[in-house]
Design a protein around this motif. Structure first.
Motif, mmCIF file in Angstrom:
data_model
loop_
_atom_site.group_PDB
_atom_site.id
_atom_site.type_symbol
_atom_site.label_atom_id
_atom_site.label_comp_id
_atom_site.label_asym_id
_atom_site.label_seq_id
_atom_site.Cartn_x
_atom_site.Cartn_y
_atom_site.Cartn_z
ATOM 1 N N THR A 106 0.824 -1.204 0.000
ATOM 2 C CA THR A 106 0.000 0.000 0.000
ATOM 3 C C THR A 106 0.860 1.257 0.000
ATOM 4 O O THR A 106 0.569 2.230 -0.713
ATOM 5 C CB THR A 106 -0.944 -0.006 1.219
ATOM 6 O OG1 THR A 106 -1.841 -1.112 1.105
ATOM 7 C CG2 THR A 106 -1.746 1.281 1.303
ATOM 8 N N ALA A 107 1.939 1.260 0.771
ATOM 9 C CA ALA A 107 2.846 2.410 0.781
ATOM 10 C C ALA A 107 3.502 2.595 -0.574
ATOM 11 O O ALA A 107 3.714 3.731 -1.028
ATOM 12 C CB ALA A 107 3.901 2.236 1.873
ATOM 13 N N HIS B 205 -7.593 -4.199 -5.675
ATOM 14 C CA HIS B 205 -7.613 -3.994 -4.225
ATOM 15 C C HIS B 205 -7.955 -2.534 -3.911
ATOM 16 O O HIS B 205 -7.694 -1.623 -4.707
ATOM 17 C CB HIS B 205 -6.236 -4.336 -3.657
ATOM 18 C CG HIS B 205 -6.173 -4.446 -2.168
ATOM 19 N ND1 HIS B 205 -6.048 -3.340 -1.359
ATOM 20 C CD2 HIS B 205 -6.210 -5.528 -1.336
ATOM 21 C CE1 HIS B 205 -6.007 -3.737 -0.087
ATOM 22 N NE2 HIS B 205 -6.100 -5.055 -0.044
ATOM 23 N N THR B 206 -8.538 -2.305 -2.741
ATOM 24 C CA THR B 206 -8.883 -0.956 -2.290
ATOM 25 C C THR B 206 -7.703 0.007 -2.403
ATOM 26 O O THR B 206 -7.870 1.175 -2.761
ATOM 27 C CB THR B 206 -9.352 -0.999 -0.822
ATOM 28 O OG1 THR B 206 -10.461 -1.885 -0.714
ATOM 29 C CG2 THR B 206 -9.741 0.379 -0.317
ATOM 30 N N CYS C 266 -15.322 -9.178 2.085
ATOM 31 C CA CYS C 266 -15.099 -8.784 0.686
ATOM 32 C C CYS C 266 -13.628 -8.585 0.377
ATOM 33 O O CYS C 266 -13.264 -8.202 -0.732
ATOM 34 C CB CYS C 266 -15.890 -7.511 0.361
ATOM 35 S SG CYS C 266 -17.585 -7.838 -0.177
ATOM 36 N N PHE C 267 -12.747 -8.766 1.364
ATOM 37 C CA PHE C 267 -11.303 -8.835 1.148
ATOM 38 C C PHE C 267 -10.732 -7.551 0.533
ATOM 39 O O PHE C 267 -9.842 -7.603 -0.317
ATOM 40 C CB PHE C 267 -10.959 -10.050 0.271
ATOM 41 C CG PHE C 267 -11.819 -11.239 0.567
ATOM 42 C CD1 PHE C 267 -11.662 -11.928 1.758
ATOM 43 C CD2 PHE C 267 -12.830 -11.622 -0.294
ATOM 44 C CE1 PHE C 267 -12.489 -12.992 2.066
ATOM 45 C CE2 PHE C 267 -13.658 -12.685 0.002
ATOM 46 C CZ PHE C 267 -13.490 -13.376 1.193
ATOM 47 N N CYS C 268 -11.292 -6.417 0.930
ATOM 48 C CA CYS C 268 -10.829 -5.125 0.414
ATOM 49 C C CYS C 268 -10.881 -5.082 -1.105
ATOM 50 O O CYS C 268 -9.974 -4.548 -1.752
ATOM 51 C CB CYS C 268 -9.416 -4.807 0.913
ATOM 52 S SG CYS C 268 -9.303 -4.625 2.698
#
Length: 834
Positions: A116-117, A147-148, A420-422
């Motif tokens: 994410t970073a 992914h989110t 929903c696993f992001c």
């Protein structure tokens, strides 16, 4: 179609497994070595490797030996300790690139806090251009099955006026390149666009073609074929690289974010952004931190970044010890498995086997047991990862909520992932959830990551299992037997025609293929002496406007039959016939708890043997006595005095607990000065009750009539399934770990109560308690069973709820003793009846 259960039993043997997947990748010696490395998993069925995989014991031993033998200093220096750190880190960078079949000439490795970073780094530094009269500006495009953390990039691009294009998977191959796009002007070439897609869906495990990389870069695929400018590709490989080989020489994505815990299990706070060197000058930074500056002035706005991209973007001191540990991660990975291709072959085979059996399971009426969310039939490792996403169905075709499945799985020490696993996009697409339903579900109280699994009978999420290289056939076996034992209406049937077809699909060659897509294609004995106690009355909800005649005419319609307290959270009950009330409920109820060496609370969910520890309180001597039937040892700890002001109850009790439980544990108690308010709503204008270490409210109440109905359902189910587990009324009551046990007239009539009066004490009903999987633990032995949770769910139509009342107006009342009592009818005037 019908098949005897013996066929399923045969298929759940290793011989049956080999019928479906003959290419079990690891040799016997390899398998045994892996088992030794991961011996801590013995007795555990772990199926969430897409969430995180595990580190090998030898990996950490080697790392410990490394950092114990070498002096590693901060790399931002020229000392010998700094030099060895710098050189070792650079060696790790090279090894990462080597793992992905590329080199420092083609890619740079920027270490980050995780995937994410790394994504945020790209979003913050990409040269976005806003739309203007001269050109349409940059386009941020992403596959809806992302992914989110990828979709979240639009929080940066949106305010900048950058176009956002969500792309459905079916669209990317549906449109061809416009031949005129090749005629770009120089100004148009300066506009940079970014297309983001996952190498593997974190929802379904579907693998998307790596060939999309070149297809987008050369503008042959949608949406690149419709927008002029230069297109860059961000390939989210975080969910892919744990079980699949990635060749960046063949598929040169511009940006590749990864998280190392998904590859090695350790370290967990480290990732990287792999940047194609051709794109390094594209990324621009505004903030600069320690180690990134070639020169700067403090009195004027002057700053010169370091020349290489790694030094420019790794702000401050990197997590150099964590980075050094990666070296031992790669060593362990290759020593234990051989290669990523072997890992892919092994894990895909486990997923394929599970898919085939699960998709062929049927209830007694031939209805399927599972709805599986996928885009293929697990024929080829190039199309599908080692992930399986599904919802279980009852015999009527209705979805069984994922939270119920998860609770049942915990009883069997099966570790799943649910929700929903992001990945809202994929969740909507596979489950058929509309945009409006997402908004409506939010208004109904459902948020990402909660346990609201069904709304109006429709699922809000699903169950996901995923495999790693340390996964075994026994993991598949445990899962499938669990599903059949707990969720299949007997007798079990198998869809034989489907089974035969799926077993025959694919050859050894394409099943093991690594060629990816080409372009477009745990109870005390009760004291039952009757007591003459003051009356109790019942308030009903507004939904029930009248009191049944039977209730109005019977003075002894209800009685309080048992009082239990639980001094230590999750340990055995202590039954009393009278007991004082305190400001937080029953005095000393759940004031202590057992924690591990890290201070984490221990419950029966993690350690069922807690139910074998019997706490007893002597109010006269003010002592807490612990006794365990298995070892006949006792231990005492003061209830009052200086010690209760501290967190730790002392070494003596810690040694006793650790001896009994087999691991280091400690007893702590709630500090008298600690104030903890109840979170549940108690009605407008009511004071906020104080809580002990209970989960939600001060008292838990159950109705014997409700338990009796549940017991009958369990007995009926056992008769039909030949289940030999013994249940009786008292055992069942103890499983619910209630404080107050009443005898009511009708099962589940307590659902409509708003208050209960015992003697002169009034208790307000705060709501229902959603029962957790602890009711599946026999409080006599600590053994686990699927009942009563499953029968309760059936009995309550999926609502596993019992009443959870709380004391009313606690801060202003006196604290009398509570006795077992007769519950009188409620005067009609008190409930608004004439």
């Amino acid at each position: 179609m019908e098949a005897p259960s013996s066929e399923f039993t045969r298929l759940c043997t290793f011989e049956g497994f080999k019928e479906i997947w003959p290419h079990y990748s690891f040799a016997c010696e390899q398998q045994e070595q892996i088992r030794r490395e991961f011996s801590r998993l013995k007795g555990t069925t772990y199926l969430d490797h897409a969430g995180t995989t595990f580190f090998a014991k030898s990996q950490l031993k080697a790392f410990y030996k490394d950092i114990s033998s070498n002096v590693y200093g901060n790399p931002h220096s020229l000392s010998p300790s700094s030099k060895i750190t710098h050189d070792t880190v650079e060696r790790v960078r090279y090894r990462i690139l080597e793992h992905f079949n590329t080199s420092p000439d083609e890619y740079s490795v920027i270490f980050t806090a995780g995937c994410t970073a790394a994504l945020k780094l790209v979003a913050d530094s990409f040269p976005w251009i806003s739309a203007s009269e001269e050109h349409s500006g940059s386009q941020f495009c992403y596959l809806t099955d992302n992914h989110t953390s990828v979709v979240g990039i639009r929080g940066i691009t949106g305010p900048q006026g950058v176009g956002t294009v969500p792309v459905f998977p079916q669209e990317i191959e549906a449109k061809a390149k416009d031949s005129q796009v090749a005629l770009n002007t120089q100004d148009e070439c300066l506009v940079a666009h970014l297309f983001c897609y996952p190498a593997q869906s974190n929802f379904s495990g579907r693998k998307y073609p790596l060939s999309y990389v070149r297809g987008i870069q050369c503008q042959q695929l949608y949406p690149a074929c419709e927008h002029r400018g230069r297109w860059f590709v961000l390939l989210d490989a975080s969910g892919f690289v744990g079980c699949s080989p990635l060749d960046l020489k063949q598929y040169p994505a511009d940006f590749v974010p990864i998280s190392f815990y998904k590859m090695f299990g350790f370290p967990t706070g480290l990732g990287a952004l792999l940047v194609r060197n051709e794109a390094t000058e594209l990324l621009k930074k505004k903030y600069f931190g320690g180690g990134t500056a070639a020169a700067y002035l403090v009195e004027e706005d002057y700053f010169a970044p370091k020349a290489d991209i790694v030094s420019r973007f790794e702000d401050g001191t990197i997590a150099f010890l964590d980075i050094i540990s990666l070296h031992h991660g790669f060593d362990a990975l290759h020593r234990l498995t051989g290669s990523m291709k072997d890992i892919q072959l092994h894990t895909f085979g486990l997923a394929r086997y599970t898919y085939i059996i699960l998709s062929c399971l049927c209830h007694s009426n031939s209805q399927p047991v599972a709805q599986i969310y996928c885009d293929n039939e697990f024929e080829n490792a190039a199309y599908q990862g080692a992930t399986l996403n599904f919802n279980l169905l009852d015999g009527y075709g209705q979805v069984i909520g994922y939270f119920q499945v998860d609770k049942m799985a915990c009883l069997f020490n099966i570790h799943l992932r649910t929700g929903c696993f992001c990945n809202t996009g994929a969740c909507q697409a596979y489950l058929g959830i509309s945009n409006q339903e997402v908004k409506s579900n939010l208004k109904a109280g459902h948020v990402c990551g909660d346990n609201i699994d069904l709304i109006d009978g429709r699922p809000t999420g699903s169950v996901r299992i995923s495999f790693g290289y340390m996964s075994t056939f026994e993991d598949c076996q445990s899962l499938l037997k669990f599903i059949v034992d707990c969720f299949v209406d007997k007798p079990l049937r198998l869809n034989q025609s489907r089974l035969a077809r799926l077993k025959s699909t694919g050859t050894a060659a394409n099943l093991a293929s690594n060629e990816l897509f080409s372009l477009p294609n745990k109870r005390p004995m009760p004291v039952m002496n009757g007591l003459n106690i003051p009356s109790l009355s019942i308030n009903k909800t507004s939904a029930q406007n009248t009191v049944p005649k039977a209730d109005r005419n019977c003075e002894n319609a209800y009685s309080l039959t048992n009082i239990f307290i639980y001094p230590i959270k999750s340990c055995a009950a202590f039954e009393v016939t009278d007991w004082p009330l305190g400001p937080q409920g029953l005095l000393y109820d759940r004031i202590w708890m057992v924690v591990n060496e890290n201070g984490v609370c221990l419950s029966q969910k993690r350690e069922p043997k807690l139910c074998l520890i019997h706490p007893r309180i002597c109010l006269a001597s003010k002592t807490l006595c612990l006794e365990a039937s298995a070892c006949h040892k006792t231990c005492q700890s003061k209830v009052c005095g200086d010690r209760v002001q501290t967190v730790d109850c002392g070494e003596e009790v810690s040694v006793w607990l650790s001896e009994f439980l087999g691991k280091p544990f400690y007893l702590i108690r709630q500090s008298p000065s600690f104030a903890r308010d109840m979170k549940m709503a108690t009605g407008k204008g009511s004071l906020m009750p104080a809580l002990s270490l209970v989960n939600e409210a001060q008292f838990l109440l159950i109705n014997r009539a409700s338990v009796a109905l549940l017991l009958n359902r369990i007995i009926d189910r056992q008769d039909s399934s030949n289940n030999c587990t013994s249940f009786d009324m008292l055992q069942l009551i103890n499983r619910f770990r209630a404080n107050l046990v009443i005898s009511g007239s009708e099962p589940f009539e307590e659902d409509d109560w708003t208050g209960v009066k015992i003697g002169g004490t009034f208790f307000q009903v705060a709501g229902k308690c959603t029962r957790c999987q602890m009711i599946g633990i026999d409080q006599t032995s600590g053994t686990k069973s699927q009942d009563p949770l499953r029968s309760l769910s059936v009995c309550r139509s999926g609502k596993e709820a019992f009443l959870l009342p709380t004391h009313h107006n606690l801060l202003s009342c006196s604290w009398p003793k509570l006795y077992r009592s007769t519950l009188f009818k409620h005067l009609p005037a008190l409930i608004g009846l004439e």
